[in-house]
Design a protein around this motif. Sequence first.
Motif, PDB file in Angstrom:
ATOM      1  N   CYS A 172       0.857  -1.186   0.000  1.00 57.22           N
ATOM      2  CA  CYS A 172       0.000   0.000   0.000  1.00 57.22           C
ATOM      3  C   CYS A 172       0.895   1.240   0.000  1.00 57.22           C
ATOM      4  CB  CYS A 172      -0.895  -0.011   1.236  1.00 57.22           C
ATOM      5  SG  CYS A 172      -1.825   1.524   1.464  1.00 57.22           S
ATOM      6  N   PRO A 173       0.631   2.226  -0.859  1.00 67.45           N
ATOM      7  CA  PRO A 173       1.450   3.445  -0.880  1.00 67.45           C
ATOM      8  C   PRO A 173       1.365   4.246   0.421  1.00 67.45           C
ATOM      9  CG  PRO A 173      -0.476   3.679  -2.290  1.00 67.45           C
ATOM     10  CD  PRO A 173      -0.421   2.245  -1.897  1.00 67.45           C
ATOM     11  N   GLN A 174       0.350   3.954   1.239  1.00 71.32           N
ATOM     12  CA  GLN A 174       0.216   4.613   2.541  1.00 71.32           C
ATOM     13  C   GLN A 174       0.888   3.795   3.658  1.00 71.32           C
ATOM     14  OE1 GLN A 174      -1.017   7.637   2.649  1.00 71.32           O
ATOM     15  NE2 GLN A 174      -1.481   7.503   0.455  1.00 71.32           N
ATOM     16  N   ASN A 175       1.627   2.755   3.256  1.00 70.67           N
ATOM     17  CA  ASN A 175       2.351   1.903   4.209  1.00 70.67           C
ATOM     18  C   ASN A 175       1.423   1.157   5.176  1.00 70.67           C
ATOM     19  OD1 ASN A 175       4.958   2.625   3.236  1.00 70.67           O
ATOM     20  ND2 ASN A 175       4.773   4.571   4.345  1.00 70.67           N
ATOM     21  N   CYS A 176       0.203   0.837   4.706  1.00 68.84           N
ATOM     22  CA  CYS A 176      -0.729   0.087   5.562  1.00 68.84           C
ATOM     23  C   CYS A 176      -0.281  -1.371   5.720  1.00 68.84           C
ATOM     24  CB  CYS A 176      -2.141   0.122   4.980  1.00 68.84           C
ATOM     25  SG  CYS A 176      -2.911   1.758   5.011  1.00 68.84           S
ATOM     26  N   LEU A 177       0.097  -1.985   4.617  1.00 71.19           N
ATOM     27  CA  LEU A 177       0.451  -3.402   4.668  1.00 71.19           C
ATOM     28  C   LEU A 177       1.224  -3.832   3.433  1.00 71.19           C
ATOM     29  CD1 LEU A 177      -1.840  -4.219   2.545  1.00 71.19           C
ATOM     30  CD2 LEU A 177      -3.242  -4.762   4.534  1.00 71.19           C
ATOM     31  N   ARG A 178       1.665  -5.079   3.479  1.00 67.07           N
ATOM     32  CA  ARG A 178       2.420  -5.700   2.384  1.00 67.07           C
ATOM     33  C   ARG A 178       1.793  -7.059   2.124  1.00 67.07           C
ATOM     34  NH1 ARG A 178       8.032  -8.704   2.338  1.00 67.07           N
ATOM     35  NH2 ARG A 178       9.054  -7.902   0.458  1.00 67.07           N
ATOM     36  N   LEU A 179       1.423  -7.331   0.872  1.00 70.76           N
ATOM     37  CA  LEU A 179       0.747  -8.575   0.522  1.00 70.76           C
ATOM     38  C   LEU A 179       1.506  -9.328  -0.555  1.00 70.76           C
ATOM     39  CD1 LEU A 179      -2.958  -7.297   0.259  1.00 70.76           C
ATOM     40  CD2 LEU A 179      -1.859  -8.371   2.232  1.00 70.76           C
ATOM     41  N   VAL A 180       1.418 -10.659  -0.497  1.00 71.82           N
ATOM     42  CA  VAL A 180       1.961 -11.458  -1.596  1.00 71.82           C
ATOM     43  C   VAL A 180       0.933 -11.431  -2.727  1.00 71.82           C
ATOM     44  CG1 VAL A 180       3.303 -12.921  -0.057  1.00 71.82           C
ATOM     45  CG2 VAL A 180       0.993 -13.612  -0.686  1.00 71.82           C
ATOM     46  N   PHE A 181       1.353 -11.909  -3.911  1.00 73.95           N
ATOM     47  CA  PHE A 181       0.515 -11.786  -5.108  1.00 73.95           C
ATOM     48  C   PHE A 181      -0.889 -12.387  -4.909  1.00 73.95           C
ATOM     49  CE2 PHE A 181      -1.061 -13.508  -9.135  1.00 73.95           C
ATOM     50  CZ  PHE A 181      -1.075 -12.364  -9.913  1.00 73.95           C
ATOM     51  N   ASP A 182      -0.969 -13.618  -4.370  1.00 78.60           N
ATOM     52  CA  ASP A 182      -2.272 -14.267  -4.203  1.00 78.60           C
ATOM     53  C   ASP A 182      -3.182 -13.448  -3.285  1.00 78.60           C
ATOM     54  OD1 ASP A 182      -1.486 -16.274  -5.866  1.00 78.60           O
ATOM     55  OD2 ASP A 182      -0.993 -17.701  -4.269  1.00 78.60           O
ATOM     56  N   GLU A 183      -2.621 -12.881  -2.234  1.00 75.31           N
ATOM     57  CA  GLU A 183      -3.419 -12.067  -1.317  1.00 75.31           C
ATOM     58  C   GLU A 183      -3.895 -10.787  -2.003  1.00 75.31           C
ATOM     59  OE1 GLU A 183      -1.264 -13.263   2.928  1.00 75.31           O
ATOM     60  OE2 GLU A 183      -0.456 -11.645   1.688  1.00 75.31           O
ATOM     61  N   ALA A 184      -3.010 -10.216  -2.826  1.00 79.59           N
ATOM     62  CA  ALA A 184      -3.369  -8.984  -3.537  1.00 79.59           C
ATOM     63  C   ALA A 184      -4.502  -9.213  -4.531  1.00 79.59           C
ATOM     64  CB  ALA A 184      -2.139  -8.407  -4.244  1.00 79.59           C
ATOM     65  N   THR A 185      -4.481 -10.383  -5.194  1.00 81.11           N
ATOM     66  CA  THR A 185      -5.562 -10.667  -6.154  1.00 81.11           C
ATOM     67  C   THR A 185      -6.907 -10.814  -5.444  1.00 81.11           C
ATOM     68  OG1 THR A 185      -5.068 -13.036  -6.045  1.00 81.11           O
ATOM     69  CG2 THR A 185      -4.024 -11.769  -7.812  1.00 81.11           C
ATOM     70  N   GLU A 186      -6.880 -11.353  -4.229  1.00 83.73           N
ATOM     71  CA  GLU A 186      -8.122 -11.527  -3.470  1.00 83.73           C
ATOM     72  C   GLU A 186      -8.762 -10.185  -3.118  1.00 83.73           C
ATOM     73  OE1 GLU A 186      -7.214 -13.919  -0.095  1.00 83.73           O
ATOM     74  OE2 GLU A 186      -6.826 -15.741  -1.263  1.00 83.73           O
ATOM     75  N   THR A 187      -7.948  -9.153  -2.976  1.00 80.73           N
ATOM     76  CA  THR A 187      -8.489  -7.820  -2.651  1.00 80.73           C
ATOM     77  C   THR A 187      -8.616  -6.955  -3.900  1.00 80.73           C
ATOM     78  OG1 THR A 187      -6.298  -6.810  -2.259  1.00 80.73           O
ATOM     79  CG2 THR A 187      -7.343  -7.933  -0.391  1.00 80.73           C
ATOM     80  N   GLU A 188      -8.414  -7.611  -5.101  1.00 82.53           N
ATOM     81  CA  GLU A 188      -8.468  -6.895  -6.374  1.00 82.53           C
ATOM     82  C   GLU A 188      -7.464  -5.749  -6.415  1.00 82.53           C
ATOM     83  OE1 GLU A 188     -12.559  -5.781  -6.930  1.00 82.53           O
ATOM     84  OE2 GLU A 188     -13.160  -7.835  -7.431  1.00 82.53           O
ATOM     85  N   PHE A 189      -6.312  -5.996  -5.805  1.00 82.18           N
ATOM     86  CA  PHE A 189      -5.189  -5.056  -5.783  1.00 82.18           C
ATOM     87  C   PHE A 189      -5.579  -3.710  -5.162  1.00 82.18           C
ATOM     88  CE2 PHE A 189      -4.105  -8.243  -8.874  1.00 82.18           C
ATOM     89  CZ  PHE A 189      -2.774  -8.512  -8.581  1.00 82.18           C
ATOM     90  N   LEU A 190      -6.483  -3.774  -4.187  1.00 78.21           N
ATOM     91  CA  LEU A 190      -6.860  -2.592  -3.399  1.00 78.21           C
ATOM     92  C   LEU A 190      -6.492  -2.846  -1.946  1.00 78.21           C
ATOM     93  CD1 LEU A 190     -10.414  -1.794  -4.849  1.00 78.21           C
ATOM     94  CD2 LEU A 190      -8.257  -0.604  -5.362  1.00 78.21           C
ATOM     95  N   CYS A 191      -5.983  -1.841  -1.285  1.00 83.05           N
ATOM     96  CA  CYS A 191      -5.641  -1.985   0.136  1.00 83.05           C
ATOM     97  C   CYS A 191      -6.929  -2.215   0.930  1.00 83.05           C
ATOM     98  CB  CYS A 191      -4.923  -0.736   0.647  1.00 83.05           C
ATOM     99  SG  CYS A 191      -4.571  -0.806   2.437  1.00 83.05           S
ATOM    100  N   PRO A 192      -7.005  -3.315   1.681  1.00 83.28           N
ATOM    101  CA  PRO A 192      -8.227  -3.579   2.447  1.00 83.28           C
ATOM    102  C   PRO A 192      -8.415  -2.633   3.633  1.00 83.28           C
ATOM    103  CG  PRO A 192      -6.542  -5.215   2.942  1.00 83.28           C
ATOM    104  CD  PRO A 192      -6.012  -4.393   1.806  1.00 83.28           C
ATOM    105  N   LEU A 193      -7.389  -1.843   3.943  1.00 80.40           N
ATOM    106  CA  LEU A 193      -7.484  -0.936   5.083  1.00 80.40           C
ATOM    107  C   LEU A 193      -7.883   0.480   4.686  1.00 80.40           C
ATOM    108  CD1 LEU A 193      -4.369  -2.092   7.148  1.00 80.40           C
ATOM    109  CD2 LEU A 193      -6.761  -2.787   7.411  1.00 80.40           C
TER     110      LEU A 193
END
Length: 221
Positions: A172-193
């Motif tokens: 996340c550009p706001q430094n909320c979190l860091r996700l691996v590719f599979d996790e990022a696809t689950e959130t549609e490449f949007l920060c869940p926070l």
Amino acid sequence: MINLDDPLIHGYLLRLIGEDGITLIRNMPEGEVTDEEICNTLNPLRTISKAADDKVKKLNIEIKAAKEKGEETKKLEKDVKAAEKEAETAKANLGDEKEITLNTVRKILFILYENKFTICHRERDANSGWLTFRWMLNMDGIYHQIEREKKKLYRNLVKRKEYEDNNIFYVCPQNCLRLVFDEATETEFLCPLCGEDLVFQDNEQFKELLDQRIEEFEETA
């Protein structure tokens, strides 16, 4: 006695018990001692000041008792004035002495005990049932402990390097979190926070740092 100025030992103990802990080890009295005796050794000026205050209190109690009995108190009053002067001098001499509290001493001792660097004997008063802990340093196993910690750290570095090698990361550009590719696809490449678009993170520089640390460990193994 271990060499506390050895960078390896100093660095290990600094992480484990901090500067106060290293000061405690440097000034630990010989033989078995109580935590209060250790605390008094670490705070010599405060110990003197407390003793002076206690003397004033004791003399004031004696004066009160003497007056109640109708006894002469001139000598006691003279003594209390001298004691008050001693107490004032003791307070003035405290200066910049850093206080290491009894609670801090106890915390350090128990951390050392958990790591097998102290021996603790318990004594129970037969009348009051009060427990007294007596402590003695035993730092013989410190090099073995440091070696174990180094091996543990090495294994963790290797695991982290494998994790970094085997994954693609988005952050996340706001430094909320860091996700691996599979996790990022689950959130549609949007920060869940915060809802920001996740961006690809190049971790090559971090992997180079990990390689460097691993190499350093292997060279000193």
